[in-house]
Design an enzyme around this catalytic site. Structure first.
Site, PDB file in Angstrom:
ATOM      1  N   TYR A  80     100.496 -27.893  95.418  1.00 49.22           N
ATOM      2  CA  TYR A  80      99.050 -27.619  95.531  1.00 49.22           C
ATOM      3  C   TYR A  80      98.746 -26.126  95.357  1.00 49.22           C
ATOM      4  CZ  TYR A  80      94.421 -27.861  97.854  1.00 49.22           C
ATOM      5  OH  TYR A  80      93.093 -27.779  98.177  1.00 49.22           O
ATOM      6  N   LYS A 100      96.479 -24.349  92.520  1.00 47.99           N
ATOM      7  CA  LYS A 100      95.257 -23.649  92.920  1.00 47.99           C
ATOM      8  C   LYS A 100      95.278 -22.182  92.481  1.00 47.99           C
ATOM      9  CE  LYS A 100      92.779 -26.875  94.856  1.00 47.99           C
ATOM     10  NZ  LYS A 100      91.719 -27.497  94.030  1.00 47.99           N
TER      11      LYS A 100
HETATM   12  P1  NAD Z   1      87.955 -35.166  99.073  1.00 45.99           P
HETATM   13  O1  NAD Z   1      89.233 -35.924  99.142  1.00 45.99           O
HETATM   14  O2  NAD Z   1      86.845 -35.576  99.992  1.00 45.99           O
HETATM   15  O3  NAD Z   1      87.366 -35.193  97.590  1.00 45.99           O
HETATM   16  C1  NAD Z   1      88.172 -35.148  96.454  1.00 45.99           C
HETATM   17  C2  NAD Z   1      87.646 -36.174  95.482  1.00 45.99           C
HETATM   18  O4  NAD Z   1      88.364 -36.081  94.255  1.00 45.99           O
HETATM   19  C3  NAD Z   1      87.822 -37.613  95.984  1.00 45.99           C
HETATM   20  O5  NAD Z   1      86.589 -38.286  96.009  1.00 45.99           O
HETATM   21  C4  NAD Z   1      88.786 -38.225  94.995  1.00 45.99           C
HETATM   22  O6  NAD Z   1      88.559 -39.628  94.755  1.00 45.99           O
HETATM   23  C5  NAD Z   1      88.538 -37.403  93.756  1.00 45.99           C
HETATM   24  N1  NAD Z   1      89.682 -37.446  92.831  1.00 45.99           N
HETATM   25  C6  NAD Z   1      90.989 -37.323  93.152  1.00 45.99           C
HETATM   26  N2  NAD Z   1      91.752 -37.438  92.051  1.00 45.99           N
HETATM   27  C7  NAD Z   1      90.898 -37.632  91.009  1.00 45.99           C
HETATM   28  C8  NAD Z   1      91.095 -37.798  89.620  1.00 45.99           C
HETATM   29  N3  NAD Z   1      92.335 -37.817  89.094  1.00 45.99           N
HETATM   30  N4  NAD Z   1      90.015 -37.959  88.834  1.00 45.99           N
HETATM   31  C9  NAD Z   1      88.760 -37.948  89.364  1.00 45.99           C
HETATM   32  N5  NAD Z   1      88.533 -37.820  90.690  1.00 45.99           N
HETATM   33  C10 NAD Z   1      89.579 -37.654  91.499  1.00 45.99           C
HETATM   34  O7  NAD Z   1      88.332 -33.651  99.316  1.00 45.99           O
HETATM   35  P2  NAD Z   1      87.441 -32.306  99.348  1.00 45.99           P
HETATM   36  O8  NAD Z   1      87.857 -31.558 100.535  1.00 45.99           O
HETATM   37  O9  NAD Z   1      86.013 -32.601  99.107  1.00 45.99           O
HETATM   38  O10 NAD Z   1      88.071 -31.558  98.082  1.00 45.99           O
HETATM   39  C11 NAD Z   1      87.339 -31.144  96.945  1.00 45.99           C
HETATM   40  C12 NAD Z   1      88.101 -30.006  96.280  1.00 45.99           C
HETATM   41  O11 NAD Z   1      88.108 -28.874  97.143  1.00 45.99           O
HETATM   42  C13 NAD Z   1      89.553 -30.314  95.963  1.00 45.99           C
HETATM   43  O12 NAD Z   1      89.912 -29.739  94.724  1.00 45.99           O
HETATM   44  C14 NAD Z   1      90.301 -29.621  97.083  1.00 45.99           C
HETATM   45  O13 NAD Z   1      91.628 -29.308  96.741  1.00 45.99           O
HETATM   46  C15 NAD Z   1      89.433 -28.394  97.256  1.00 45.99           C
HETATM   47  N6  NAD Z   1      89.602 -27.714  98.544  1.00 45.99           N
HETATM   48  C16 NAD Z   1      89.088 -28.252  99.676  1.00 45.99           C
HETATM   49  C17 NAD Z   1      89.239 -27.570 100.880  1.00 45.99           C
HETATM   50  C18 NAD Z   1      88.633 -28.059 102.154  1.00 45.99           C
HETATM   51  O14 NAD Z   1      88.672 -27.305 103.154  1.00 45.99           O
HETATM   52  N7  NAD Z   1      88.070 -29.263 102.187  1.00 45.99           N
HETATM   53  C19 NAD Z   1      89.949 -26.369 100.907  1.00 45.99           C
HETATM   54  C20 NAD Z   1      90.464 -25.852  99.735  1.00 45.99           C
HETATM   55  C21 NAD Z   1      90.267 -26.537  98.548  1.00 45.99           C
END
Ligand code: NAD
Length: 299
Positions: free
Chosen positions: A166, A170
């Protein structure tokens, strides 16, 4: 205070069936953008698929008076990425904004991480952002004010135990963003990245419950929306955002050490304090400025 609007703009948001992406979609739609809500609809590890989450968000947008279409394409495949962009062209005829947000986790200590776990995470976050941006690029250029927002992570910028896959993806997105910014500059395309902190299913087990209420996704989306707006002043930058706090994160270079008459291992040892010094810190605007620093040291 004038409201920032997105009337006439078409935005693609990947992984928008829930969490951060859903909030981005609702916000941009409420401000006039037409939205492609993409989501594969699988679980946190990327297993399974369902068109349900994307369609639910579309229904919510339409109920609120907005315009949106659902797409269940997998960002990690060429066909999936192409279908996402085609959905925008078929429904709305253009693409102005791309928010690469889809993501999964396969956390494991490096020693125990399998090749499959590495590949799956790199495929969705890094290859996925590449594939969708690649398919969208001609339309973003045609837009005249194309905007890309990539979703990095503090784990990429600073590393995190159990997240070799990851964090690599990133941090890769930070370089990807900078190069998109350089190549998009003359074409009106701007690209920026966020490193968010928010309470979603991805972080539900990580954050103490008392922080959940303070780390709403609604405290991340305003930055994403601004970075997607045609008036955004910056390109190629990464911002951390969460809990109402936003800050720019940058790569800095220390003053360094120069020896013009050859370099030995002992020179390195004996000059380590200077080599590792972090003050004064220089933040180069681009690769040319960084290269110039080496040339200037030789003069
Ligand atoms: P989440 O799991 O709620 O949302 C991620 C979404 O991506 C899901 O709905 C999933 O179905 C979709 N997804 C996964 N693989 C896919 C694919 N191959 N094609 C299309 N859709 C796909 O998580 P989140 O926290 O909302 O994460 C959103 C983004 O933010 C991600 O890239 C995550 O790595 C990043 N992020 C989140 C945090 C946090 O604190 N929540 C921190 C750092 C980075």
């Amino acid at each position: 205070m004038s409201e920032l609007r997105y009337d006439g703009k078409v935005a693609i948001i990947t992984g928008a069936g829930q969490g951060l992406g859903r909030q981005h979609a609702l916000e941009l739609a409420a401000r006039g953008a037409k939205i492609v809500v993409n989501d594969l609809g699988g679980d946190l590890h990327g297993d399974g698929s369902s068109t349900g989450p994307a369609q639910d968000v579309v229904n919510e947008i339409v109920k609120n008076g907005g315009e949106a279409v659902a797409n269940g394409g997998n960002v990690a495949t060429e066909e999936g990425a192409a279908s996402i962009v085609q959905a925008a062209i078929d429904a709305f005829g253009r693409v102005d904004i791309l928010i690469n947000n889809a993501g999964i986790l396969r956390d494991k200590s490096f020693k125990n991480m399998t090749v499959a776990e590495w590949d799956a995470v790199i495929a969705v976050h890094l290859r996925g952002a590449f594939l969708v941006t690649k398919a969208a690029w001609p339309h973003l250029v045609e837009s005249g004010a194309g905007r890309v927002v990539n979703t990095s992570s503090p784990a990429g910028l600073f590393g995190n135990f159990g997240q070799a896959n990851y964090s690599t993806a990133k941090m890769g997105l930070v370089g990807f963003t900078k190069t998109l910014a350089a190549e998009g500059a003359k074409k009106g395309v701007k690209a920026n990245a966020i490193a968010p902190v928010a309470y979603t299913r991805m972080t539900a087990d990580l954050f103490p419950p008392e922080f959940a209420d303070k780390l709403g996704v609604d405290l991340v989306t305003p930055l994403v929306a601004y970075l997607a707006h045609e008036s955004v002043p910056e390109s190629g930058q990464t911002f951390t955002v969460g809990g109402g706090r936003i800050a720019k994160i940058f790569v800095g270079e220390g003053p360094g050490f120069t020896k013009k008459d050859g370099l030995s291992v002992e020179d390195i040892r004996d000059s380590w304090q200077e080599i590792a010094a972090q003050d004064p810190l220089v933040v180069h605007a681009d690769i040319n400025a960084q290269t110039m620093a080496t040339f200037q040291a030789l003069q």
